[in-house]
Design an enzyme around this catalytic site. Structure first.
Site, PDB file in Angstrom:
ATOM      1  N   SER A  26       2.653  -9.470  -0.109  1.00  0.00           N
ATOM      2  CA  SER A  26       1.757  -8.490  -0.714  1.00  0.00           C
ATOM      3  C   SER A  26       2.441  -7.127  -0.797  1.00  0.00           C
ATOM      4  O   SER A  26       3.523  -7.017  -1.355  1.00  0.00           O
ATOM      5  CB  SER A  26       0.451  -8.451   0.082  1.00  0.00           C
ATOM      6  OG  SER A  26      -0.578  -7.831  -0.650  1.00  0.00           O
ATOM      7  N   ASP A  55      -2.118 -13.664  -3.683  1.00  0.00           N
ATOM      8  CA  ASP A  55      -1.601 -12.955  -2.515  1.00  0.00           C
ATOM      9  C   ASP A  55      -1.065 -13.907  -1.440  1.00  0.00           C
ATOM     10  O   ASP A  55      -1.749 -14.829  -1.004  1.00  0.00           O
ATOM     11  CB  ASP A  55      -2.749 -12.122  -1.932  1.00  0.00           C
ATOM     12  CG  ASP A  55      -2.269 -11.041  -0.991  1.00  0.00           C
ATOM     13  OD1 ASP A  55      -1.172 -11.193  -0.421  1.00  0.00           O
ATOM     14  OD2 ASP A  55      -2.996 -10.045  -0.814  1.00  0.00           O
TER      15      ASP A  55
END
Length: 310
Positions: free
Chosen positions: A41, A155
């Site tokens: 991320s 993610d």
């Protein structure tokens, strides 16, 4: 020290992630230069800049953010798989840093993402750097998934919030991990009193729905509302985004603990950034300072581990 391969595993955390810049600064300050970088991320975002030798450019860019700048980079999209498209911010980042392809990086680098349909952990180490980082940063529901090849990716925090394992797989002798949620204490269980719940739910639910629609019509209020709703306050009636975000946060933290227990890093850096909310990207200065300070707090441990491997 030069013979020791030092990996740095940069974890997820949205706006808290600018602390990674400070961590890397702090490591450099004590003479520790990571040779391998794995990111998840926002950690993939900062890690890419570091691996490309562009940390100075990234820091200069993010230190100049205001809340209005953050609003300007949010390309809202209702017709896709997330509230924000994400193309605008990653195009701006690529332009600011001048990085195009992963082959341009100076250090071994891996970004962690999640296959939306199979649930597999995906390590991205080739191709367009912007696409790779964009995939790793795609917070489910907030940012639409990124298609790479035949996979739809979201993610990496869904499967591996602090990618120690990816660092080891790249060949790092020791791993310094960065946990951006390390200063947030979560109770295992807490009794909940349901007094007067029925009289409160309906008015707050209606206000939340209308308030959210009004939110989308304005600029600065968007960032402020995200920051408020994604805060640690436990008393407010949550809206849709708050429920989605907080539920993911709980799952991520539980999963992270299990992963770190199964494959612990040699050193764990935990910047004190718990008061920086998800969308407060304009607080880069505070986050960077917290990251550097966190390294100095455990300097002796890091140096001892490097010496042990030397």
């Amino acid at each position: 020290m030069a013979d020791v391969k030092i990996g740095v595993a940069l974890g997820s955390g949205a706006a808290k992630g600018w602390a990674h810049i400070g961590v890397l600064r702090g490591l450099n300050r004590i003479g520790i230069i990571p040779t391998h970088v794995a990111g998840c991320s926002i950690g993939a975002f900062v890690g890419a800049a570091y691996a490309a030798g562009k940390l100075d450019e990234l820091e200069q860019w993010v230190r100049g953010f205001s809340s209005w700048d953050v609003v300007g980079l949010l390309d809202l999209s209702w017709r896709r798989g997330g509230l924000v498209s994400g193309e605008k911010i990653f195009k701006a980042a690529s332009d600011a840093l001048g990085i195009i392809d992963i082959d341009q990086l100076n250090k071994p680098y891996v970004a962690v993402a999640t296959d939306l349909y199979t649930g597999q952990e995906v390590w991205l180490d080739s191709g367009s750097l912007s696409d790779i980082v964009r995939a790793s940063c795609s917070i489910p529901g907030l940012m639409e998934p990124k298609q790479i090849g035949e996979r739809w990716l979201v993610d990496g925090a869904v499967v591996n919030p602090v990618p120690v394992s990816a660092c080891r797989a790249m060949g790092a002798d020791l791993v310094i991990a960065v946990d951006l949620h390390g200063d947030v204490r979560q109770a295992v269980a807490e009794p909940v009193r349901l007094t007067n719940v029925s009289s409160q739910v309906q008015p707050q639910t209606e206000a939340s729905a209308t308030g959210f629609m009004d939110l989308l019509a304005s600029g600065k209020e968007l960032v402020n509302e995200f920051a408020d709703r994604f805060s640690n306050a436990a008393t407010a009636q949550p809206n849709m985004l708050a429920v989605m975000h907080q539920s993911m946060e709980i799952l991520e933290q539980r999963h992270k603990r299990a992963r770190l227990m199964g494959d612990p890093p040699e050193a764990l850096v935990m910047p004190r950034v718990g008061d920086i909310n998800t969308m407060e990207f304009q607080r880069a200065g505070e986050a960077i300072a917290a990251g550097e300070e966190a390294v100095l707090r455990i300097q002796h441990q890091i140096e001892a581990e490097v010496q042990r491997f030397s």
